[in-house]
Design a protein around this motif. Sequence first.
Motif, PDB file in Angstrom:
ATOM      1  N   GLY A 156       9.000   5.123  -5.164  1.00 52.22           N
ATOM      2  CA  GLY A 156       8.971   3.924  -4.326  1.00 52.22           C
ATOM      3  C   GLY A 156       8.652   2.648  -5.100  1.00 52.22           C
ATOM      4  O   GLY A 156       8.620   2.634  -6.343  1.00 52.22           O
ATOM      5  N   TYR A 157       8.400   1.601  -4.351  1.00 49.49           N
ATOM      6  CA  TYR A 157       8.167   0.244  -4.901  1.00 49.49           C
ATOM      7  C   TYR A 157       6.991   0.234  -5.893  1.00 49.49           C
ATOM      8  O   TYR A 157       7.112  -0.250  -7.018  1.00 49.49           O
ATOM      9  N   ILE A 158       5.862   0.818  -5.486  1.00 48.15           N
ATOM     10  CA  ILE A 158       4.687   0.829  -6.380  1.00 48.15           C
ATOM     11  C   ILE A 158       4.845   1.923  -7.432  1.00 48.15           C
ATOM     12  O   ILE A 158       4.590   1.700  -8.630  1.00 48.15           O
ATOM     13  N   TYR A 170       6.690  13.424  -7.271  1.00 47.69           N
ATOM     14  CA  TYR A 170       7.093  14.294  -6.162  1.00 47.69           C
ATOM     15  C   TYR A 170       7.525  13.373  -5.025  1.00 47.69           C
ATOM     16  O   TYR A 170       6.699  12.638  -4.465  1.00 47.69           O
ATOM     17  N   ASP A 171       8.813  13.376  -4.728  1.00 48.60           N
ATOM     18  CA  ASP A 171       9.316  12.375  -3.768  1.00 48.60           C
ATOM     19  C   ASP A 171      10.548  12.922  -3.044  1.00 48.60           C
ATOM     20  O   ASP A 171      11.368  13.605  -3.663  1.00 48.60           O
ATOM     21  N   SER A 172      10.674  12.618  -1.766  1.00 49.83           N
ATOM     22  CA  SER A 172      11.841  13.083  -1.000  1.00 49.83           C
ATOM     23  C   SER A 172      13.024  12.119  -1.133  1.00 49.83           C
ATOM     24  O   SER A 172      14.074  12.350  -0.556  1.00 49.83           O
ATOM     25  N   HIS A 197      -1.680   9.657  -4.366  1.00 52.02           N
ATOM     26  CA  HIS A 197      -0.913   9.879  -3.125  1.00 52.02           C
ATOM     27  C   HIS A 197      -0.371   8.561  -2.582  1.00 52.02           C
ATOM     28  O   HIS A 197      -1.079   7.792  -1.930  1.00 52.02           O
ATOM     29  N   LEU A 198       0.912   8.326  -2.887  1.00 49.99           N
ATOM     30  CA  LEU A 198       1.583   7.107  -2.417  1.00 49.99           C
ATOM     31  C   LEU A 198       2.558   7.391  -1.279  1.00 49.99           C
ATOM     32  O   LEU A 198       2.904   6.482  -0.521  1.00 49.99           O
ATOM     33  N   ALA A 199       3.037   8.632  -1.162  1.00 48.55           N
ATOM     34  CA  ALA A 199       4.122   8.923  -0.202  1.00 48.55           C
ATOM     35  C   ALA A 199       3.710   8.556   1.217  1.00 48.55           C
ATOM     36  O   ALA A 199       2.644   8.948   1.686  1.00 48.55           O
ATOM     37  N   CYS A 250       1.465   0.590  14.345  1.00 50.12           N
ATOM     38  CA  CYS A 250       1.586   2.038  14.124  1.00 50.12           C
ATOM     39  C   CYS A 250       1.296   2.320  12.650  1.00 50.12           C
ATOM     40  O   CYS A 250       0.609   3.292  12.312  1.00 50.12           O
ATOM     41  N   TYR A 251       1.795   1.448  11.763  1.00 48.15           N
ATOM     42  CA  TYR A 251       1.543   1.632  10.326  1.00 48.15           C
ATOM     43  C   TYR A 251       0.037   1.618  10.034  1.00 48.15           C
ATOM     44  O   TYR A 251      -0.500   2.554   9.435  1.00 48.15           O
ATOM     45  N   GLY A 252      -0.642   0.555  10.498  1.00 45.59           N
ATOM     46  CA  GLY A 252      -2.085   0.432  10.240  1.00 45.59           C
ATOM     47  C   GLY A 252      -2.872   1.599  10.842  1.00 45.59           C
ATOM     48  O   GLY A 252      -3.807   2.116  10.218  1.00 45.59           O
ATOM     49  N   THR A 280      -1.830   4.731  11.506  1.00 46.27           N
ATOM     50  CA  THR A 280      -1.631   6.005  10.787  1.00 46.27           C
ATOM     51  C   THR A 280      -2.318   5.967   9.423  1.00 46.27           C
ATOM     52  O   THR A 280      -2.871   6.969   8.977  1.00 46.27           O
ATOM     53  N   LYS A 281      -2.321   4.789   8.783  1.00 49.56           N
ATOM     54  CA  LYS A 281      -2.971   4.696   7.461  1.00 49.56           C
ATOM     55  C   LYS A 281      -4.497   4.777   7.611  1.00 49.56           C
ATOM     56  O   LYS A 281      -5.191   5.303   6.742  1.00 49.56           O
ATOM     57  N   THR A 282      -5.037   4.261   8.714  1.00 50.43           N
ATOM     58  CA  THR A 282      -6.479   4.350   8.950  1.00 50.43           C
ATOM     59  C   THR A 282      -6.879   5.813   9.168  1.00 50.43           C
ATOM     60  O   THR A 282      -7.884   6.288   8.637  1.00 50.43           O
ATOM     61  N   THR A 327      -1.273  -6.877   0.470  1.00 50.31           N
ATOM     62  CA  THR A 327       0.195  -6.843   0.562  1.00 50.31           C
ATOM     63  C   THR A 327       0.780  -7.173  -0.805  1.00 50.31           C
ATOM     64  O   THR A 327       0.482  -8.215  -1.390  1.00 50.31           O
ATOM     65  N   ALA A 328       1.626  -6.272  -1.275  1.00 46.66           N
ATOM     66  CA  ALA A 328       2.182  -6.448  -2.618  1.00 46.66           C
ATOM     67  C   ALA A 328       3.268  -7.516  -2.625  1.00 46.66           C
ATOM     68  O   ALA A 328       3.894  -7.789  -1.594  1.00 46.66           O
ATOM     69  N   PHE A 329       3.469  -8.103  -3.796  1.00 46.53           N
ATOM     70  CA  PHE A 329       4.608  -8.993  -4.018  1.00 46.53           C
ATOM     71  C   PHE A 329       5.121  -8.772  -5.436  1.00 46.53           C
ATOM     72  O   PHE A 329       4.442  -8.147  -6.255  1.00 46.53           O
ATOM     73  N   ILE A 367      13.053  -2.424  -5.422  1.00 50.08           N
ATOM     74  CA  ILE A 367      12.569  -3.658  -4.790  1.00 50.08           C
ATOM     75  C   ILE A 367      12.452  -3.461  -3.275  1.00 50.08           C
ATOM     76  O   ILE A 367      13.216  -2.713  -2.677  1.00 50.08           O
ATOM     77  N   ARG A 368      11.455  -4.112  -2.678  1.00 48.03           N
ATOM     78  CA  ARG A 368      11.317  -4.139  -1.213  1.00 48.03           C
ATOM     79  C   ARG A 368      11.360  -5.585  -0.770  1.00 48.03           C
ATOM     80  O   ARG A 368      10.546  -6.392  -1.220  1.00 48.03           O
ATOM     81  N   LEU A 369      12.300  -5.888   0.128  1.00 52.55           N
ATOM     82  CA  LEU A 369      12.408  -7.262   0.615  1.00 52.55           C
ATOM     83  C   LEU A 369      11.773  -7.421   1.991  1.00 52.55           C
ATOM     84  O   LEU A 369      11.930  -8.448   2.641  1.00 52.55           O
TER      85      LEU A 369
HETATM   86  N1  LIG Z   1       3.585  -2.244  -0.977  1.00 49.68           N
HETATM   87  C1  LIG Z   1       2.506  -2.699  -0.337  1.00 49.68           C
HETATM   88  O1  LIG Z   1       2.360  -3.900  -0.052  1.00 49.68           O
HETATM   89  C2  LIG Z   1       1.373  -1.755   0.027  1.00 49.68           C
HETATM   90  C3  LIG Z   1       0.175  -2.324   0.461  1.00 49.68           C
HETATM   91  C4  LIG Z   1      -0.859  -1.482   0.834  1.00 49.68           C
HETATM   92  C5  LIG Z   1      -0.702  -0.100   0.727  1.00 49.68           C
HETATM   93  N2  LIG Z   1       0.475   0.417   0.295  1.00 49.68           N
HETATM   94  C6  LIG Z   1       0.608   1.887   0.224  1.00 49.68           C
HETATM   95  O2  LIG Z   1       1.116   2.244  -1.058  1.00 49.68           O
HETATM   96  C7  LIG Z   1       1.969   3.391  -0.944  1.00 49.68           C
HETATM   97  C8  LIG Z   1       3.307   3.119  -1.598  1.00 49.68           C
HETATM   98  O3  LIG Z   1       3.923   2.001  -0.967  1.00 49.68           O
HETATM   99  P1  LIG Z   1       5.332   1.423  -1.491  1.00 49.68           P
HETATM  100  O4  LIG Z   1       5.314  -0.050  -1.214  1.00 49.68           O
HETATM  101  O5  LIG Z   1       5.613   1.896  -2.866  1.00 49.68           O
HETATM  102  O6  LIG Z   1       6.330   2.110  -0.430  1.00 49.68           O
HETATM  103  P2  LIG Z   1       7.815   2.687  -0.603  1.00 49.68           P
HETATM  104  O7  LIG Z   1       8.343   2.845   0.781  1.00 49.68           O
HETATM  105  O8  LIG Z   1       8.574   1.868  -1.566  1.00 49.68           O
HETATM  106  O9  LIG Z   1       7.566   4.125  -1.258  1.00 49.68           O
HETATM  107  C9  LIG Z   1       7.196   5.257  -0.524  1.00 49.68           C
HETATM  108  C10 LIG Z   1       7.804   6.461  -1.205  1.00 49.68           C
HETATM  109  O10 LIG Z   1       7.377   7.621  -0.478  1.00 49.68           O
HETATM  110  C11 LIG Z   1       8.471   8.504  -0.384  1.00 49.68           C
HETATM  111  N3  LIG Z   1       8.292   9.365   0.793  1.00 49.68           N
HETATM  112  C12 LIG Z   1       8.296   8.985   2.097  1.00 49.68           C
HETATM  113  N4  LIG Z   1       8.118  10.071   2.881  1.00 49.68           N
HETATM  114  C13 LIG Z   1       7.997  11.138   2.060  1.00 49.68           C
HETATM  115  C14 LIG Z   1       7.792  12.531   2.272  1.00 49.68           C
HETATM  116  N5  LIG Z   1       7.716  13.035   3.514  1.00 49.68           N
HETATM  117  N6  LIG Z   1       7.670  13.326   1.199  1.00 49.68           N
HETATM  118  C15 LIG Z   1       7.767  12.843  -0.064  1.00 49.68           C
HETATM  119  N7  LIG Z   1       7.984  11.532  -0.335  1.00 49.68           N
HETATM  120  C16 LIG Z   1       8.097  10.694   0.720  1.00 49.68           C
HETATM  121  C17 LIG Z   1       9.697   7.607  -0.250  1.00 49.68           C
HETATM  122  O11 LIG Z   1      10.888   8.307  -0.626  1.00 49.68           O
HETATM  123  C18 LIG Z   1       9.347   6.465  -1.196  1.00 49.68           C
HETATM  124  O12 LIG Z   1       9.860   6.686  -2.493  1.00 49.68           O
HETATM  125  C19 LIG Z   1       2.026   3.717   0.543  1.00 49.68           C
HETATM  126  O13 LIG Z   1       1.126   4.754   0.829  1.00 49.68           O
HETATM  127  C20 LIG Z   1       1.600   2.438   1.224  1.00 49.68           C
HETATM  128  O14 LIG Z   1       1.017   2.668   2.495  1.00 49.68           O
HETATM  129  C21 LIG Z   1       1.516  -0.377  -0.055  1.00 49.68           C
END
Ligand SMILES: NC(=O)c1ccc[n+]([C@@H]2O[C@H](COP(=O)([O-])OP(=O)(O)OC[C@H]3O[C@@H](n4cnc5c(N)ncnc54)[C@H](O)[C@@H]3O)[C@@H](O)[C@H]2O)c1
Length: 312
Positions: free
Chosen positions: A13-15, A33-35, A77-79, A143-145, A147-149, A168-170, A176-178
Amino acid sequence: MNHTKILITGGAGYIGSVLTPLLLEQGFKVTVYDSLLYGGSSLLHFISDKKFTFIKGDIHDKESLSQAINKNDTIIHLAAIVGLPACNKDQKLAHSTNVKGTENVVNSLSPNQILIHASTVSNYGAFPGSACDENSSLNPISCYGKTKTEAERIVLDFQNSVCLRFATAFGVSPRIRLDLLINDFVYQAYVNKFLILFEKTYKRTFAHVQDIASSILFAIQNHEKMKNSIFNVGDNSNNYSKEEIALKIKDRLEYYLHFADIDGDEDKRNYSVSYEKINSLGFKTNKTVDEGIDELIKASRIFEFKHPYKNY
Ligand SMILES: NC(=O)c1ccc[n+]([C@@H]2O[C@H](COP(=O)([O-])OP(=O)(O)OC[C@H]3O[C@@H](n4cnc5c(N)ncnc54)[C@H](O)[C@@H]3O)[C@@H](O)[C@H]2O)c1
Protein backbone atom coordinates in the motif's frame (compact mmCIF):
# COMPACT_ATOMS: atom_id res chain seq x y z
CA MET A 1 16.13 -12.37 20.11
CA ASN A 2 17.54 -10.68 17.04
CA HIS A 3 14.65 -8.84 15.43
CA THR A 4 15.87 -8.83 11.87
CA LYS A 5 13.08 -10.63 10.04
CA ILE A 6 10.12 -8.36 9.45
CA LEU A 7 6.67 -9.12 8.07
CA ILE A 8 4.61 -6.22 6.76
CA THR A 9 0.89 -6.90 6.29
CA GLY A 10 -0.49 -4.48 3.70
CA GLY A 11 3.06 -3.70 2.58
CA ALA A 12 2.04 -3.06 -1.04
CA GLY A 13 0.00 0.00 0.00
CA TYR A 14 0.76 3.73 0.17
CA ILE A 15 2.81 3.57 3.40
CA GLY A 16 4.16 0.02 2.90
CA SER A 17 5.71 0.88 -0.47
CA VAL A 18 7.77 3.63 1.19
CA LEU A 19 8.53 1.59 4.32
CA THR A 20 9.77 -1.52 2.47
CA PRO A 21 12.86 0.11 0.88
CA LEU A 22 13.67 1.93 4.14
CA LEU A 23 13.80 -1.40 6.03
CA LEU A 24 15.71 -3.19 3.23
CA GLU A 25 18.32 -0.39 3.25
CA GLN A 26 18.74 -0.98 7.00
CA GLY A 27 19.62 -4.63 6.30
CA PHE A 28 16.37 -6.24 7.51
CA LYS A 29 14.86 -9.22 5.75
CA VAL A 30 11.43 -8.01 4.68
CA THR A 31 8.38 -10.07 3.74
CA VAL A 32 5.29 -8.29 2.44
CA TYR A 33 1.97 -10.08 2.99
CA ASP A 34 -0.74 -8.39 0.95
CA SER A 35 -3.91 -9.33 -0.95
CA LEU A 36 -3.06 -6.69 -3.57
CA LEU A 37 -6.38 -4.82 -3.54
CA TYR A 38 -4.73 -2.02 -5.49
CA GLY A 39 -2.15 -4.08 -7.39
CA GLY A 40 1.46 -4.80 -6.60
CA SER A 41 3.50 -2.77 -9.08
CA SER A 42 4.86 -0.60 -6.24
CA LEU A 43 6.86 -3.66 -5.09
CA LEU A 44 8.38 -4.78 -8.44
CA HIS A 45 11.43 -2.67 -7.77
CA PHE A 46 12.41 -4.88 -4.77
CA ILE A 47 11.99 -8.32 -6.38
CA SER A 48 15.69 -8.63 -7.25
CA ASP A 49 16.69 -7.94 -3.62
CA LYS A 50 17.42 -11.31 -1.95
CA LYS A 51 16.30 -9.88 1.41
CA PHE A 52 12.80 -9.29 0.00
CA THR A 53 9.97 -11.86 -0.10
CA PHE A 54 6.40 -11.41 -1.27
CA ILE A 55 3.40 -13.49 -0.18
CA LYS A 56 0.03 -12.90 -1.81
CA GLY A 57 -2.26 -13.50 1.14
CA ASP A 58 -5.34 -12.26 2.91
CA ILE A 59 -5.40 -11.48 6.65
CA HIS A 60 -8.79 -13.24 6.80
CA ASP A 61 -6.97 -16.50 5.99
CA LYS A 62 -5.84 -17.54 9.48
CA GLU A 63 -3.68 -20.46 8.35
CA SER A 64 -1.64 -18.68 5.70
CA LEU A 65 -1.35 -15.60 7.94
CA SER A 66 -0.04 -17.51 10.95
CA GLN A 67 2.43 -19.44 8.77
CA ALA A 68 3.81 -16.11 7.53
CA ILE A 69 3.86 -14.57 11.02
CA ASN A 70 5.66 -17.60 12.52
CA LYS A 71 8.65 -17.10 10.24
CA ASN A 72 9.29 -13.53 11.42
CA ASP A 73 10.38 -11.67 14.57
CA THR A 74 8.68 -8.32 14.03
CA ILE A 75 5.23 -7.80 12.52
CA ILE A 76 4.18 -4.44 11.15
CA HIS A 77 0.42 -4.49 10.69
CA LEU A 78 -0.66 -2.06 7.98
CA ALA A 79 -3.31 -4.12 6.13
CA ALA A 80 -6.71 -2.48 6.35
CA ILE A 81 -9.54 -0.92 4.39
CA VAL A 82 -8.32 2.65 4.72
CA GLY A 83 -10.20 5.92 4.79
CA LEU A 84 -13.86 6.97 5.00
CA PRO A 85 -14.90 6.49 1.34
CA ALA A 86 -13.37 2.99 1.06
CA CYS A 87 -14.93 1.88 4.36
CA ASN A 88 -18.36 3.35 3.52
CA LYS A 89 -18.34 1.53 0.19
CA ASP A 90 -18.42 -1.84 1.98
CA GLN A 91 -18.81 -1.50 5.75
CA LYS A 92 -18.95 -5.27 6.31
CA LEU A 93 -15.62 -5.75 4.55
CA ALA A 94 -14.16 -2.77 6.46
CA HIS A 95 -15.21 -4.32 9.78
CA SER A 96 -14.01 -7.82 8.98
CA THR A 97 -10.67 -6.59 7.60
CA ASN A 98 -9.89 -3.91 10.17
CA VAL A 99 -11.22 -5.70 13.27
CA LYS A 100 -11.29 -9.47 12.58
CA GLY A 101 -8.12 -9.23 10.47
CA THR A 102 -6.32 -7.51 13.37
CA GLU A 103 -7.63 -10.18 15.74
CA ASN A 104 -6.18 -12.84 13.41
CA VAL A 105 -2.79 -11.09 13.48
CA VAL A 106 -2.76 -10.82 17.29
CA ASN A 107 -3.92 -14.44 17.76
CA SER A 108 -1.06 -15.71 15.57
CA LEU A 109 1.67 -14.04 17.64
CA SER A 110 3.90 -15.70 20.20
CA PRO A 111 4.88 -13.67 23.30
CA ASN A 112 8.45 -12.88 22.20
CA GLN A 113 7.44 -11.44 18.82
CA ILE A 114 7.03 -7.70 18.36
CA LEU A 115 3.91 -6.05 16.90
CA ILE A 116 3.90 -2.53 15.52
CA HIS A 117 0.36 -1.49 14.66
CA ALA A 118 -0.73 1.25 12.25
CA SER A 119 -3.41 3.15 14.09
CA THR A 120 -4.74 6.61 13.32
CA VAL A 121 -5.51 9.99 14.85
CA SER A 122 -8.95 9.55 13.21
CA ASN A 123 -9.77 7.76 16.47
CA TYR A 124 -10.06 11.24 18.09
CA GLY A 125 -12.90 12.10 15.68
CA ALA A 126 -14.36 15.51 16.43
CA PHE A 127 -12.30 17.09 19.18
CA PRO A 128 -12.26 20.88 18.65
CA GLY A 129 -10.36 23.00 21.17
CA SER A 130 -7.17 21.92 22.85
CA ALA A 131 -4.79 19.47 21.18
CA CYS A 132 -5.52 15.81 21.87
CA ASP A 133 -2.84 13.66 23.35
CA GLU A 134 -2.67 9.91 23.86
CA ASN A 135 -4.81 10.17 27.03
CA SER A 136 -7.64 12.09 25.36
CA SER A 137 -10.94 10.29 25.05
CA LEU A 138 -11.64 8.72 21.67
CA ASN A 139 -14.61 9.85 19.66
CA PRO A 140 -14.41 8.14 16.24
CA ILE A 141 -17.18 9.32 13.92
CA SER A 142 -16.74 7.33 10.72
CA CYS A 143 -16.88 3.60 10.03
CA TYR A 144 -13.12 3.86 9.38
CA GLY A 145 -12.40 5.54 12.74
CA LYS A 146 -14.68 3.14 14.63
CA THR A 147 -13.10 -0.02 13.17
CA LYS A 148 -9.57 1.33 13.74
CA THR A 149 -10.43 2.21 17.36
CA GLU A 150 -11.69 -1.34 17.90
CA ALA A 151 -8.54 -2.76 16.29
CA GLU A 152 -6.35 -0.68 18.60
CA ARG A 153 -8.03 -2.18 21.69
CA ILE A 154 -7.32 -5.68 20.40
CA VAL A 155 -3.68 -4.83 19.74
CA LEU A 156 -3.14 -3.37 23.21
CA ASP A 157 -4.01 -6.76 24.75
CA PHE A 158 -0.73 -8.03 23.30
CA GLN A 159 2.12 -7.07 25.67
CA ASN A 160 4.81 -6.53 23.03
CA SER A 161 2.85 -4.11 20.86
CA VAL A 162 3.38 -0.48 19.93
CA CYS A 163 0.38 1.47 18.60
CA LEU A 164 1.32 4.33 16.32
CA ARG A 165 -1.53 6.77 15.70
CA PHE A 166 -0.49 8.34 12.39
CA ALA A 167 -1.56 11.82 11.32
CA THR A 168 -3.15 12.05 7.86
CA ALA A 169 -0.36 11.26 5.44
CA PHE A 170 0.64 13.39 2.48
CA GLY A 171 3.26 13.17 -0.25
CA VAL A 172 4.27 10.85 -3.02
CA SER A 173 4.56 7.07 -2.76
CA PRO A 174 4.96 4.51 -5.57
CA ARG A 175 1.36 3.49 -4.60
CA ILE A 176 -0.05 6.99 -4.66
CA ARG A 177 -3.35 7.78 -2.91
CA LEU A 178 -5.29 10.79 -4.11
CA ASP A 179 -8.02 10.44 -1.47
CA LEU A 180 -5.85 11.94 1.31
CA LEU A 181 -6.70 15.57 2.08
CA ILE A 182 -3.53 17.38 0.93
CA ASN A 183 -2.95 14.99 -2.01
CA ASP A 184 -6.60 15.44 -3.04
CA PHE A 185 -6.55 19.25 -2.76
CA VAL A 186 -3.42 19.50 -4.93
CA TYR A 187 -5.00 17.12 -7.46
CA GLN A 188 -8.24 19.16 -7.60
CA ALA A 189 -6.36 22.42 -7.95
CA TYR A 190 -3.99 21.08 -10.62
CA VAL A 191 -6.42 19.05 -12.75
CA ASN A 192 -9.87 20.58 -12.26
CA LYS A 193 -8.55 24.09 -11.53
CA PHE A 194 -11.13 24.54 -8.80
CA LEU A 195 -11.81 23.40 -5.25
CA ILE A 196 -15.05 23.68 -3.29
CA LEU A 197 -14.20 23.70 0.39
CA PHE A 198 -16.66 22.87 3.15
CA GLU A 199 -16.07 23.55 6.85
CA LYS A 200 -12.98 25.60 6.12
CA THR A 201 -12.15 26.17 9.79
CA TYR A 202 -12.00 22.45 10.63
CA LYS A 203 -8.55 21.49 11.77
CA ARG A 204 -6.56 18.47 10.69
CA THR A 205 -3.07 17.19 11.35
CA PHE A 206 -0.57 15.88 8.80
CA ALA A 207 2.63 13.86 8.37
CA HIS A 208 4.69 13.12 5.27
CA VAL A 209 4.54 9.45 4.22
CA GLN A 210 8.35 9.20 4.54
CA ASP A 211 8.15 10.48 8.14
CA ILE A 212 5.47 7.89 8.88
CA ALA A 213 7.77 5.17 7.53
CA SER A 214 10.65 6.56 9.63
CA SER A 215 8.48 6.44 12.75
CA ILE A 216 7.97 2.69 12.21
CA LEU A 217 11.74 2.19 11.96
CA PHE A 218 12.09 4.34 15.12
CA ALA A 219 9.58 2.07 16.92
CA ILE A 220 11.60 -1.03 15.92
CA GLN A 221 14.83 0.58 17.16
CA ASN A 222 13.25 1.87 20.40
CA HIS A 223 10.92 -0.99 21.09
CA GLU A 224 11.99 -1.51 24.71
CA LYS A 225 11.02 2.10 25.57
CA MET A 226 7.86 2.12 23.46
CA LYS A 227 6.29 -1.30 23.99
CA ASN A 228 2.84 -1.57 25.46
CA SER A 229 2.04 2.00 24.62
CA ILE A 230 0.36 4.38 22.15
CA PHE A 231 2.11 7.24 20.34
CA ASN A 232 0.72 9.94 18.09
CA VAL A 233 2.95 10.29 15.01
CA GLY A 234 3.29 13.69 13.38
CA ASP A 235 4.49 17.15 14.34
CA ASN A 236 2.91 20.00 16.33
CA SER A 237 3.79 22.41 13.49
CA ASN A 238 1.73 20.36 11.00
CA ASN A 239 -1.71 21.09 12.54
CA TYR A 240 -3.62 23.20 9.99
CA SER A 241 -7.17 24.20 9.10
CA LYS A 242 -8.51 23.07 5.73
CA GLU A 243 -8.53 26.74 4.64
CA GLU A 244 -4.83 27.13 5.48
CA ILE A 245 -3.98 24.11 3.31
CA ALA A 246 -6.08 25.39 0.38
CA LEU A 247 -4.40 28.82 0.62
CA LYS A 248 -0.91 27.29 0.69
CA ILE A 249 -1.77 25.57 -2.60
CA LYS A 250 -3.20 28.85 -3.97
CA ASP A 251 0.17 30.52 -3.29
CA ARG A 252 1.65 28.08 -5.82
CA LEU A 253 -1.11 27.23 -8.33
CA GLU A 254 -3.68 29.33 -10.17
CA TYR A 255 -7.13 27.86 -9.32
CA TYR A 256 -10.62 28.90 -8.23
CA LEU A 257 -11.20 28.35 -4.53
CA HIS A 258 -14.77 28.50 -3.24
CA PHE A 259 -15.64 28.40 0.47
CA ALA A 260 -19.11 26.81 0.65
CA ASP A 261 -21.54 27.61 3.48
CA ILE A 262 -24.29 25.28 2.28
CA ASP A 263 -23.97 21.51 2.60
CA GLY A 264 -20.93 19.88 4.14
CA ASP A 265 -18.18 17.34 3.92
CA GLU A 266 -19.00 13.73 4.86
CA ASP A 267 -15.73 13.66 6.78
CA LYS A 268 -16.39 15.60 10.02
CA ARG A 269 -12.97 15.16 11.63
CA ASN A 270 -11.86 18.31 13.42
CA TYR A 271 -8.92 18.17 15.79
CA SER A 272 -5.39 19.28 16.62
CA VAL A 273 -2.98 16.72 17.99
CA SER A 274 0.02 16.90 20.32
CA TYR A 275 3.13 14.92 19.41
CA GLU A 276 5.08 15.63 22.57
CA LYS A 277 5.11 12.02 23.76
CA ILE A 278 7.03 10.68 20.73
CA ASN A 279 9.13 13.88 20.47
CA SER A 280 10.29 13.34 24.07
CA LEU A 281 11.87 10.03 22.97
CA GLY A 282 13.80 11.83 20.21
CA PHE A 283 11.55 11.30 17.18
CA LYS A 284 11.18 14.33 14.88
CA THR A 285 9.60 14.56 11.45
CA ASN A 286 11.63 16.01 8.57
CA LYS A 287 9.15 17.19 5.96
CA THR A 288 6.87 20.20 6.19
CA VAL A 289 3.46 20.53 4.54
CA ASP A 290 4.94 23.20 2.22
CA GLU A 291 7.60 20.76 1.01
CA GLY A 292 4.92 18.11 0.51
CA ILE A 293 2.76 20.44 -1.60
CA ASP A 294 5.77 21.35 -3.81
CA GLU A 295 6.51 17.64 -4.23
CA LEU A 296 2.89 16.83 -5.14
CA ILE A 297 2.77 19.64 -7.73
CA LYS A 298 5.97 18.25 -9.26
CA ALA A 299 4.43 14.74 -9.33
CA SER A 300 1.21 16.07 -10.89
CA ARG A 301 3.18 16.60 -14.08
CA ILE A 302 3.84 12.85 -14.16
CA PHE A 303 0.47 11.38 -13.08
CA GLU A 304 -1.76 10.27 -15.93
CA PHE A 305 -4.87 12.41 -15.72
CA LYS A 306 -6.54 11.47 -19.00
CA HIS A 307 -10.07 10.13 -18.48
CA PRO A 308 -10.73 6.92 -20.49
CA TYR A 309 -14.11 8.27 -21.71
CA LYS A 310 -12.97 11.73 -22.73
CA ASN A 311 -11.28 12.55 -26.03
CA TYR A 312 -8.92 15.09 -24.49
N1 LIG B 1 -2.28 6.97 4.94
C1 LIG B 1 -2.72 7.60 6.04
O1 LIG B 1 -2.96 8.82 6.06
C2 LIG B 1 -2.90 6.83 7.34
C3 LIG B 1 -3.11 7.58 8.50
C4 LIG B 1 -3.31 6.90 9.69
C5 LIG B 1 -3.26 5.50 9.71
N2 LIG B 1 -3.04 4.82 8.57
C6 LIG B 1 -3.02 3.34 8.63
O2 LIG B 1 -1.85 2.87 7.97
C7 LIG B 1 -2.12 1.62 7.32
C8 LIG B 1 -1.70 1.68 5.87
O3 LIG B 1 -2.41 2.73 5.22
P1 LIG B 1 -2.13 3.08 3.67
O4 LIG B 1 -2.38 4.56 3.53
O5 LIG B 1 -0.83 2.52 3.23
O6 LIG B 1 -3.36 2.31 2.97
P2 LIG B 1 -3.45 1.53 1.58
O7 LIG B 1 -4.91 1.35 1.32
O8 LIG B 1 -2.62 2.20 0.56
O9 LIG B 1 -2.78 0.11 1.91
C9 LIG B 1 -3.46 -0.93 2.56
C10 LIG B 1 -2.91 -2.23 2.02
O10 LIG B 1 -3.57 -3.29 2.72
C11 LIG B 1 -3.87 -4.31 1.80
N3 LIG B 1 -5.01 -5.09 2.29
C12 LIG B 1 -6.29 -4.67 2.45
N4 LIG B 1 -7.05 -5.69 2.91
C13 LIG B 1 -6.23 -6.76 3.04
C14 LIG B 1 -6.43 -8.10 3.48
N5 LIG B 1 -7.64 -8.54 3.83
N6 LIG B 1 -5.36 -8.91 3.53
C15 LIG B 1 -4.13 -8.50 3.15
N7 LIG B 1 -3.88 -7.24 2.71
C16 LIG B 1 -4.92 -6.38 2.66
C17 LIG B 1 -4.19 -3.59 0.50
O11 LIG B 1 -4.04 -4.46 -0.63
C18 LIG B 1 -3.19 -2.44 0.52
O12 LIG B 1 -2.00 -2.78 -0.17
C19 LIG B 1 -3.60 1.35 7.56
O13 LIG B 1 -3.74 0.45 8.64
C20 LIG B 1 -4.18 2.70 7.91
O14 LIG B 1 -5.33 2.60 8.73
C21 LIG B 1 -2.86 5.44 7.38
